[in-house]
Design an enzyme around this catalytic site. Sequence first.
Site, PDB file in Angstrom:
ATOM      1  N   GLY A   1      56.850  85.037  53.727  1.00 62.13           N
ATOM      2  CA  GLY A   1      56.026  86.231  53.885  1.00 62.13           C
ATOM      3  C   GLY A   1      54.718  85.869  54.571  1.00 62.13           C
ATOM      4  NE  ARG A   2      50.957  91.249  54.362  1.00 62.61           N
ATOM      5  CZ  ARG A   2      51.660  91.985  53.492  1.00 62.61           C
ATOM      6  NH1 ARG A   2      52.151  91.394  52.399  1.00 62.61           N
ATOM      7  NH2 ARG A   2      51.875  93.262  53.703  1.00 62.61           N
ATOM      8  CB  ILE A   3      51.134  83.220  51.553  1.00 63.84           C
ATOM      9  CG1 ILE A   3      50.137  84.272  51.057  1.00 63.84           C
ATOM     10  CG2 ILE A   3      50.662  81.813  51.164  1.00 63.84           C
ATOM     11  CD1 ILE A   3      50.091  84.419  49.542  1.00 63.84           C
TER      12      ILE A   3
ATOM     13  NE  ARG B   1      63.601  88.504  49.371  1.00 59.38           N
ATOM     14  CZ  ARG B   1      62.934  89.484  48.793  1.00 59.38           C
ATOM     15  NH1 ARG B   1      63.497  90.198  47.830  1.00 59.38           N
ATOM     16  NH2 ARG B   1      61.699  89.779  49.167  1.00 59.38           N
TER      17      ARG B   1
ATOM     18  CB  ILE C   1      50.841  78.117  45.866  1.00 57.19           C
ATOM     19  CG1 ILE C   1      51.586  78.416  47.178  1.00 57.19           C
ATOM     20  CG2 ILE C   1      50.190  76.750  45.911  1.00 57.19           C
ATOM     21  CD1 ILE C   1      50.661  78.614  48.369  1.00 57.19           C
ATOM     22  CB  ALA C   2      55.631  81.078  44.514  1.00 57.61           C
ATOM     23  NE  ARG C   3      52.778  86.109  40.411  1.00 60.16           N
ATOM     24  CZ  ARG C   3      51.758  86.114  41.246  1.00 60.16           C
ATOM     25  NH1 ARG C   3      51.382  84.980  41.829  1.00 60.16           N
ATOM     26  NH2 ARG C   3      51.095  87.223  41.508  1.00 60.16           N
TER      27      ARG C   3
ATOM     28  CD  GLU D   1      50.420  81.116  35.450  1.00 58.72           C
ATOM     29  OE1 GLU D   1      49.628  81.958  35.929  1.00 58.72           O
ATOM     30  OE2 GLU D   1      50.938  80.213  36.128  1.00 58.72           O
TER      31      GLU D   1
ATOM     32  CG  HIS E   1      47.787  81.502  38.835  1.00 59.33           C
ATOM     33  ND1 HIS E   1      48.834  82.154  38.214  1.00 59.33           N
ATOM     34  CD2 HIS E   1      47.717  82.041  40.081  1.00 59.33           C
ATOM     35  CE1 HIS E   1      49.362  83.043  39.035  1.00 59.33           C
ATOM     36  NE2 HIS E   1      48.694  82.987  40.176  1.00 59.33           N
ATOM     37  CB  ILE E   2      42.413  78.277  41.197  1.00 61.37           C
ATOM     38  CG1 ILE E   2      42.902  76.844  41.509  1.00 61.37           C
ATOM     39  CG2 ILE E   2      41.959  78.394  39.754  1.00 61.37           C
ATOM     40  CD1 ILE E   2      41.806  75.794  41.451  1.00 61.37           C
ATOM     41  N   GLY E   3      44.958  79.738  43.420  1.00 62.32           N
ATOM     42  CA  GLY E   3      45.284  79.752  44.842  1.00 62.32           C
ATOM     43  C   GLY E   3      44.389  80.642  45.682  1.00 62.32           C
TER      44      GLY E   3
END
Length: 334
Positions: free
Chosen positions: A156-158, A179, A238-240, A269, A287-289
């Site tokens: 995606g964008r990131i 996907r 860095i996703a989830r 988390e 979780h500071i992305g």
Amino acid sequence: MTLSVLVTRATFADIAQRLHDHFDVDDNPDDALWDPDELKRRLQGKQGVMSHGSDRIDAALLDACPTLKAVCNVGVGYNNVDVEACTARGVLVTNTPDVLTETTADFGFALMMATARRIGESERFVRQGDWTKTGIFDMFAGSDVHGATLGILGMGRIGRAIARRGSLGFGMRVIYHNRSRLTAEAEAESGARYVDKSTLLREADHLVLVLPYSASSHHAIGAEELKRMKPTATLTNIARGGIVDDAALASALRAGTIAAAGLDVFEGEPRVHPALLGLSNVVLTPHIGSASIQTRRAMASLTVDNLIAALGAGPQAGQPPTPVNPEVLAARLR
């Protein structure tokens, strides 16, 4: 009647003031992490909520809070929100895409580099006073980033922003799996080549995960996937949390199945799998992305814009900038 909204986490006072200009606001000045029962209690009688990833908005909560009309999430991800349940009840959901893309890509690349170059290990070594002599030629020798193969799962964008950093800034060969395949123009712009997942795992020197969390992506990286990676490879998430099987990852890191990992997100988390905490070859961040001042302010501001508009106030009344389920807006117009 003045509408009432809930702000679940402390935010920037000047940005929050815009909510006070339109609504009665119940906020969280102590930045406490509320459990589901406390969240449900505080949402009673509220029409809107400025929510975060730690706030689970599901069918049971919605049924207990029938006045709720807008759930405005701070973040691009919204897997904490049951969008289908919200849509069925006429509750609008919004998120904050775009404003955090470049900052999160910066952080993802930095975490990948810290992992590859063993920065966490070497920083602890110095702080602990273990650096007592010089001239150790291979001390904390890691793996190169420049010229290596960067694999990206989720484009995606990131993901595309990370690909640009790799291909243009570090001369990396960039491969990705998603996907759906990007257009030829988008592939050329990001310098990335589409491959199947098996090829991605097999060829990547540094694998970065940037895919959204869903039932289908749960444990997308588990024991079997880790076995297909190079023993010299690094994994950066860095996703989830939940996209990686953290227990399997800890076992793979301990066994040398892969070289190292950089993790900004975790299953369950803020709890972190205890097996990860004892490993030297993993870099852990909370979780500071997207955590730059400029970006966090932009995220908060967009969320406030969404909440004000979703509840029919302000210059964009009825037309929030970034709806997740715009069909609710269409239904309201009808």
